[in-house]
Design a protein around this motif. Structure first.
Motif, PDB file in Angstrom:
ATOM      1  N   TYR A   4       0.843  -1.193   0.000  1.00 39.80           N
ATOM      2  CA  TYR A   4       0.000   0.000   0.000  1.00 39.80           C
ATOM      3  C   TYR A   4       0.881   1.246   0.000  1.00 39.80           C
ATOM      4  O   TYR A   4       1.775   1.391   0.849  1.00 39.80           O
ATOM      5  CB  TYR A   4      -0.943  -0.011   1.203  1.00 39.80           C
ATOM      6  N   ALA A   5       0.628   2.137  -0.960  1.00 36.39           N
ATOM      7  CA  ALA A   5       1.317   3.420  -1.028  1.00 36.39           C
ATOM      8  C   ALA A   5       0.537   4.423  -0.182  1.00 36.39           C
ATOM      9  O   ALA A   5      -0.704   4.461  -0.215  1.00 36.39           O
ATOM     10  CB  ALA A   5       1.404   3.893  -2.477  1.00 36.39           C
ATOM     11  N   LEU A   6       1.278   5.246   0.573  1.00 32.67           N
ATOM     12  CA  LEU A   6       0.614   6.151   1.506  1.00 32.67           C
ATOM     13  C   LEU A   6       1.473   7.382   1.760  1.00 32.67           C
ATOM     14  O   LEU A   6       2.615   7.475   1.316  1.00 32.67           O
ATOM     15  CB  LEU A   6       0.311   5.413   2.813  1.00 32.67           C
ATOM     16  N   ARG A   7       0.871   8.307   2.508  1.00 36.62           N
ATOM     17  CA  ARG A   7       1.612   9.456   3.020  1.00 36.62           C
ATOM     18  C   ARG A   7       2.031   9.115   4.447  1.00 36.62           C
ATOM     19  O   ARG A   7       1.174   8.781   5.289  1.00 36.62           O
ATOM     20  CB  ARG A   7       0.729  10.703   3.027  1.00 36.62           C
ATOM     21  N   VAL A   8       3.311   9.213   4.745  1.00 36.64           N
ATOM     22  CA  VAL A   8       3.789   8.869   6.078  1.00 36.64           C
ATOM     23  C   VAL A   8       3.079   9.701   7.139  1.00 36.64           C
ATOM     24  O   VAL A   8       2.734   9.212   8.229  1.00 36.64           O
ATOM     25  CB  VAL A   8       5.321   9.057   6.161  1.00 36.64           C
TER      26      VAL A   8
END
Length: 405
Positions: free
Chosen positions: A54-58
């Motif tokens: 899953y790609a996300l904003r930290v």
């Protein structure tokens, strides 16, 4: 002449071949690159995911959010849209990372929650770091990089690298043309006389087979001229004919100092002889010169001597002829699980093989005619002149894989 001095003299006499061939990248294994490859693109072309996850904003995870909704799905070969704040993107290995995402968390560190309305949320069970599991655009190859230099001998990895920057064809140095023959009235070709009917004093010509194989592995076009009788006029004629259309004439036998060894006077009658006898064991009889426009190399007749001198002298010569600059033998420090107390005044190359304990075992019979030692072994130990070897000593080991590929 010491080996290093002889090799330096041999390489100094080489002018790399001028001709080139254009071949399909898939057919260029073992060939030498004639023209540098410069990349016209970034590899990888986009920031992409190194994991399924899953790609996300930290910052969304650091804010202590609960399960985050999945806003899009991005497979390899497709482009996503900019990532909405407070959401994650389902992403697969190799897929471009969406704008706004700064980390990828692998799926094993996530818990997927399916809602009754069909929506999906993901609980992130680990604290991600910026850049985690993201392969950056150009981290392998940047646009304008020299990917492979001219003079590179191409192997599987190099071919894959060339393909990764779009090279369907490669310009390579043309193959060296080598004329090969043996001298000796005692030689018989396998298949012409059954073992039970071999005349007294006759032996099968083994050198022809391993030399032909080694030459082919080095990318050469080989013309096999068979066996030349032990007569001066026959040797002169064979050399004269071979010089017409070849870059190298390679012979085995006839380079010692006996009355039936005609190579030296034959070469001198047609051209010049620059090297004669090398201070190594096995392999002292070795010759280099020119016959017309062709290089001449004469190897000893004893099979192990011929095998070893090819590996340590002819191989680097042929690589340099094709434009390869680094032709030095690569040695590995290894433990000798044997004693060799009888140091010779010449540099020796002992046939050994690795054992299950990480050491090297010595073939018991190191004679220059014992080809069994080369077939049994997996490499050579390079022994400096006058140096004995004691059990447990560290020695310089050269794998056959390094020398015969």
């Amino acid at each position: 002449m010491p080996l290093d001095e002889a090799l330096a003299q041999l390489l100094a006499a080489v002018q790399p071949l001028a001709g080139t061939d254009t071949v399909a990248t898939a057919e260029a294994d073992g060939r030498v690159l004639a023209q540098a490859i410069v990349s016209g693109l970034q590899v990888p072309p986009h920031d992409n995911s190194a994991m399924d996850g899953y790609a996300l904003r930290v910052e969304d995870v650091l804010a202590g959010a609960d399960a985050l909704p999945v806003s899009q799905r991005i497979a390899a070969g497709s482009m996503g849209t900019a990532l909405q704040a407070g959401t994650v993107a389902r992403i697969f290995t190799g897929a471009p990372v969406p704008e706004g995402a700064d980390a990828v968390v692998m799926q094993e560190d996530c818990t997927v929650q399916e809602a009754a309305d069909g929506s999906t949320r993901v609980q992130i069970n680990t604290l991600p770091l910026p850049g985690q599991n993201i392969r950056r655009s150009g981290e392998d190859v940047a646009r304008g990089d020299v990917v492979l230099a001219a003079g590179t001998r191409l192997g599987p990895a190099a071919l894959g690298l060339a393909a990764s920057v779009g090279m369907a064809q490669l310009q390579v140095v043309r193959r060296p043309r080598v004329a090969l023959f043996s001298t000796g009235d005692e030689l018989v070709m396998p298949g012409t006389v059954p073992p039970a009917q071999m005349p007294p004093g006759a032996i099968y010509n083994s050198n022809r087979f391993f030399l032909h194989s080694l030459l082919r592995r080095l990318g050469c076009e080989v013309t096999d001229l068979g066996i030349v009788p032990d007569r001066l006029e026959a040797t002169v004629q064979a050399l004269r004919d071979a010089a017409q259309a070849h870059d190298l004439i390679l012979t085995s036998g006839g380079v010692s100092v006996g009355e039936e060894d005609h190579i030296k006077p034959a070469v001198q009658a047609l051209g010049q002889l620059n090297l004669w006898q090398i201070a190594i064991k096995p392999g002292k009889p070795f010759a280099h010169g020119r016959v017309g426009d062709a290089h001449f190399v004469g190897l000893p007749g004893n099979p192990v001597s011929s095998f070893v001198t090819f590996l340590v002298l002819v191989r680097p010569f042929l690589l340099r002829l094709q434009g390869v600059s680094d032709v030095a033998m690569k040695t590995i420090a290894a433990r000798a699980d044997f004693d060799w107390p009888k140091a010779d005044k010449r540099r020796e190359f002992l046939r050994v093989r690795r054992n299950g304990q990480g050491g090297l075992e010595l073939f018991p019979h190191q004679g220059s005619g014992v080809l069994t030692s080369a077939a049994w072994g997996d490499g050579l130990v390079d022994v400096p002149p006058g140096e004995p070897i004691h059990y447990g000593a560290t020695v310089r080991y050269i794998p056959f894989g390094e020398l015969s590929a």
